[in-house]
Design a protein around this motif. Structure first.
Motif, PDB file in Angstrom:
ATOM      1  N   LEU A   1       0.826  -1.211   0.000  1.00  0.00           N
ATOM      2  CA  LEU A   1       0.000   0.000   0.000  1.00  0.00           C
ATOM      3  C   LEU A   1       0.859   1.260   0.000  1.00  0.00           C
ATOM      4  N   LYS A   2       1.990   1.191   0.686  1.00  0.00           N
ATOM      5  CA  LYS A   2       2.850   2.364   0.782  1.00  0.00           C
ATOM      6  C   LYS A   2       3.749   2.528  -0.447  1.00  0.00           C
ATOM      7  N   TRP A   3       4.234   1.423  -0.996  1.00  0.00           N
ATOM      8  CA  TRP A   3       5.304   1.497  -1.987  1.00  0.00           C
ATOM      9  C   TRP A   3       4.919   1.114  -3.408  1.00  0.00           C
ATOM     10  N   SER A   4       3.704   0.632  -3.639  1.00  0.00           N
ATOM     11  CA  SER A   4       3.369   0.100  -4.973  1.00  0.00           C
ATOM     12  C   SER A   4       3.501   1.159  -6.062  1.00  0.00           C
ATOM     13  N   GLU A   5       3.072   2.373  -5.786  1.00  0.00           N
ATOM     14  CA  GLU A   5       3.142   3.416  -6.818  1.00  0.00           C
ATOM     15  C   GLU A   5       4.589   3.742  -7.166  1.00  0.00           C
ATOM     16  N   LYS A   6       5.436   3.843  -6.146  1.00  0.00           N
ATOM     17  CA  LYS A   6       6.835   4.192  -6.376  1.00  0.00           C
ATOM     18  C   LYS A   6       7.600   3.057  -7.037  1.00  0.00           C
ATOM     19  N   LYS A   7       7.335   1.820  -6.642  1.00  0.00           N
ATOM     20  CA  LYS A   7       8.074   0.682  -7.181  1.00  0.00           C
ATOM     21  C   LYS A   7       7.565   0.257  -8.550  1.00  0.00           C
ATOM     22  N   GLY A   8       6.329   0.592  -8.887  1.00  0.00           N
ATOM     23  CA  GLY A   8       5.794   0.309 -10.210  1.00  0.00           C
ATOM     24  C   GLY A   8       5.774  -1.173 -10.535  1.00  0.00           C
ATOM     25  N   ASP A   9       6.273  -1.499 -11.728  1.00  0.00           N
ATOM     26  CA  ASP A   9       6.228  -2.878 -12.207  1.00  0.00           C
ATOM     27  C   ASP A   9       7.059  -3.829 -11.349  1.00  0.00           C
ATOM     28  N   GLN A  10       8.021  -3.285 -10.611  1.00  0.00           N
ATOM     29  CA  GLN A  10       8.885  -4.133  -9.794  1.00  0.00           C
ATOM     30  C   GLN A  10       8.254  -4.530  -8.460  1.00  0.00           C
ATOM     31  N   CYS A  11       7.109  -3.926  -8.135  1.00  0.00           N
ATOM     32  CA  CYS A  11       6.508  -4.147  -6.818  1.00  0.00           C
ATOM     33  C   CYS A  11       6.219  -5.623  -6.562  1.00  0.00           C
ATOM     34  N   GLU A  12       5.538  -6.283  -7.480  1.00  0.00           N
ATOM     35  CA  GLU A  12       5.176  -7.686  -7.276  1.00  0.00           C
ATOM     36  C   GLU A  12       6.404  -8.581  -7.271  1.00  0.00           C
ATOM     37  N   VAL A  13       7.414  -8.210  -8.067  1.00  0.00           N
ATOM     38  CA  VAL A  13       8.660  -8.983  -8.088  1.00  0.00           C
ATOM     39  C   VAL A  13       9.325  -8.925  -6.715  1.00  0.00           C
ATOM     40  N   ILE A  14       9.412  -7.710  -6.158  1.00  0.00           N
ATOM     41  CA  ILE A  14      10.020  -7.532  -4.835  1.00  0.00           C
ATOM     42  C   ILE A  14       9.243  -8.319  -3.786  1.00  0.00           C
ATOM     43  N   ILE A  15       7.925  -8.216  -3.835  1.00  0.00           N
ATOM     44  CA  ILE A  15       7.084  -8.910  -2.852  1.00  0.00           C
ATOM     45  C   ILE A  15       7.314 -10.422  -2.919  1.00  0.00           C
ATOM     46  N   ALA A  16       7.409 -10.962  -4.131  1.00  0.00           N
ATOM     47  CA  ALA A  16       7.632 -12.407  -4.274  1.00  0.00           C
ATOM     48  C   ALA A  16       8.964 -12.819  -3.660  1.00  0.00           C
ATOM     49  N   PHE A  17      10.006 -12.022  -3.906  1.00  0.00           N
ATOM     50  CA  PHE A  17      11.316 -12.321  -3.341  1.00  0.00           C
ATOM     51  C   PHE A  17      11.270 -12.241  -1.816  1.00  0.00           C
ATOM     52  N   VAL A  18      10.685 -11.167  -1.283  1.00  0.00           N
ATOM     53  CA  VAL A  18      10.658 -10.968   0.167  1.00  0.00           C
ATOM     54  C   VAL A  18       9.857 -12.080   0.841  1.00  0.00           C
TER      55      VAL A  18
END
Length: 589
Positions: free
Chosen positions: A229-246
């Motif tokens: 909710l906080k970072w999705s706009e800033k991270k853009g297309d990479q957001c879901e990739v980061i979430i999967a890794f984390v």
């Protein structure tokens, strides 16, 4: 000092005992160099990785140092590839480096340096996220040599929020919680922490839960939902990739008993969560990621959870509470001091030849084929040739470049490449099929027929080979044999459009196609001609446009397109274009 290269995960698992021994003895070791971290992270890496493992030149000696690295493939606009060397933990590890048994540094560091320069292929070596206390990395850089090698000290600051990610705040923990509050935080913060913790602990409304086997997945999802909710706009297309890794990293750490993840609740409503990585060996707790409900105004979840975690760390004998990278102001409320993160780049000003590290060839080939299929011939040619400069007998690159040379009209080069592939793989169906296409294009129909028959001997259900063989036979006037090939292709694949059209055209040429089907197959010829034209295959497009007009002279569009293509073909004196068969053949790679 011997240097082994470990680039297989099973072999990596076999060296766990040595790794743990070195890690426990190394005072400069930190969690992102631990066995636990890498046993999870290496399986997630998409880039090729390798670990330099050093041991004395003594029979039966154990490893005394480990240096985890990865190779990143970079493609320039003109198609040439560069291999960059990175620290293996880069992108998800806040600190990187290597581990070494005390007393071996003077032997290990020159050995690592020599191996990296003499045996690994790279243009840039990115030494990212190095703690300033890691003096050995500076010694490693100083051991590099070469007139064409330069060093860059890189510093990146996030301008929009003025956060410097090259500062890593941390708290040195005392042996007693009250002592910590008294000596390391301000009076105002001390008062606030005590009040807030009492408010939670004495409340029937607020409470904190800790991660366990039953709630680990739900706790992680609570945290990641807040973070998104906080970072999705800033991270853009990479957001879901980061979430999967984390998500994968946190689950891995929980399974290895090194995850501390408390969640603050108000009734059934989660207010915030933090995930800390627990390093029992180095007596440190590392704050990795957090998320909170931004709508909560009457209670600061972050302050409560960090205070709660620091108290837990003190009570369990930890010596460091590490806030990791980023000098956000709130970290200093807890008495944090600063360490700096360093980022160096070792860069060759003149790249080492035109070769690649063999571990990157699979990725280079995949990217090259993408360019080939997009008809970016010059870029694809550069890629194929660079792969072959690295591995001269690379089967897929020999085939791909052979097809490309045929498409460019360089038939002699194409033939030599495909024959070279047959020397590497004597029964290569792709090489034989490619030669068949090449000979068919050149009008050497007997050779083409021989090549296609060789394909069918090796693979009796090769639909494209039956279709192409039929076309070559048709060109020689062997109508019955050609028709039999088209029928065989359609038996194997009833919806094979090209075989159906070719069969209809052969029957038409013999006067055996009923008139009521002429208009239908004229339209099909027109559609196939249009597809060939879109692929840039002018010659084949002309053949099918001519056939469509022959079957239906009223197709004005076909006549118009045919006239335009005839002018294009007339002007095209230097190169010939590819056939539709080549596009299909290329997809076999």
């Amino acid at each position: 000092m011997l240097i082994d290269v470990i680039d297989d995960f099973e072999i990596f698992q076999d060296i766990k005992k040595d790794w743990d021994c070195v890690y426990q003895a190394d005072s400069q070791a930190q969690f992102f160099l631990s066995w636990i971290w890498f046993s999870g992270w290496l399986e997630m890496l998409t880039q090729p990785w390798l670990i330099l493992a050093a041991k004395p030149e003594i029979p039966g000696a154990s490893y005394v140092a480990f240096f985890p690295l990865k190779l990143v493939l970079i493609q320039k606009d003109e198609g040439e590839f560069d291999t960059e060397l990175w620290m293996a933990g880069s992108s998800m590890a806040d600190y990187t480096g290597f581990i070494c048994l005390p007393g071996y540094e003077e032997e290990v560091i020159p050995a690592f340096s020599a191996y990296i320069q003499q045996h690994l292929v790279w243009s840039n070596f990115n030494l990212q996220n190095i703690l300033e206390t890691d003096t050995r990395m500076l010694l490693l850089l100083r051991s590099f040599s070469g007139e064409n090698l330069r060093f860059i000290n890189r510093h990146i600051e996030q301008e929009e929020d003025n956060i410097d990610n090259h500062i890593a705040p941390y708290v040195s923990l005392t042996d007693d919680w009250e002592q910590y509050l008294q000596n390391q935080v301000s009076a105002n913060t001390r008062q606030k922490i005590r009040r807030l913790l009492r408010q939670v602990e004495n409340s029937d409304e607020f409470y904190i839960t800790h991660v366990n086997a039953e709630n680990v997945e739900s706790h992680i999802e609570i945290l990641l939902k807040f973070w998104k909710l906080k970072w999705s706009e800033k991270k853009g297309d990479q957001c879901e990739v980061i979430i999967a890794f984390v998500r994968a990293i946190l689950l891995h750490c929980f399974e290895n008993n090194c995850l501390y993840l408390p969640v603050l609740w108000e009734g059934n409503r989660p207010l915030g969560a933090i995930a800390n990585l627990v390093d029992v060996t180095q007596k440190s707790m590392l704050f990795y990621i957090t998320g909170r409900d931004e709508t909560v105004k009457n209670l600061p979840p972050g302050l409560i959870l960090h205070a709660h975690a620091i108290r837990y760390a003190i009570q369990n004998g930890f010596k460091i509470y590490d806030f990791l990278r980023g000098n956000e102001q709130y970290k200093y409320y807890f008495g944090a001091k600063e360490r700096r993160i360093q980022y160096f780049i070792a860069q060759y000003q003149d790249c080492q030849e035109n070769k690649l590290d063999v571990r990157t060839l699979a990725a280079a080939f995949e990217l090259t084929v993408e360019k080939h299929r997009a008809n970016e011939f010059s870029v694809a040619e550069q890629g194929y040739r660079q792969i072959l400069a690295t591995q001269s007998n690379h089967p897929e690159a020999l085939y791909g470049l052979g097809v490309l040379m045929r498409q460019k009209g360089e038939y002699h080069t194409a033939e030599n490449l495909l024959k070279s592939l047959l020397e590497v793989q004597p029964n290569s169906i792709k090489a034989l099929f490619g030669l068949g296409n090449l000979y068919q294009t050149q009008g050497e129909l007997s050779k083409a027929i021989t090549a296609y028959n060789q394909v069918l001997t090796l693979q009796p259900d090769a639909i494209a080979a039956y279709n192409n063989l039929g076309y070559s036979l048709q060109q020689q006037g062997q109508w019955e044999d050609a028709i039999a090939c088209y029928e065989k292709a359609l038996k194997l694949k009833p919806d094979c459009i090209e075989a159906e059209i070719n069969l209809a055209n052969a029957l038409y040429a013999q006067g055996k196609l009923s008139k009521d089907k002429h208009a239908h197959y004229a339209a099909m010829n027109y559609d196939l001609a249009t597809k060939c034209q879109e692929l840039g295959d002018i010659k084949t497009a002309i053949v099918y446009y001519q056939q469509s007009i022959a079957m239906n002279p009223n197709l004005a569009e076909a006549q118009s397109n045919l006239n335009n293509l005839a002018l294009v073909l007339q002007a095209q004196t230097l190169h010939e274009t590819a056939s539709t068969c080549d596009q299909k053949a290329l997809s076999l790679t």
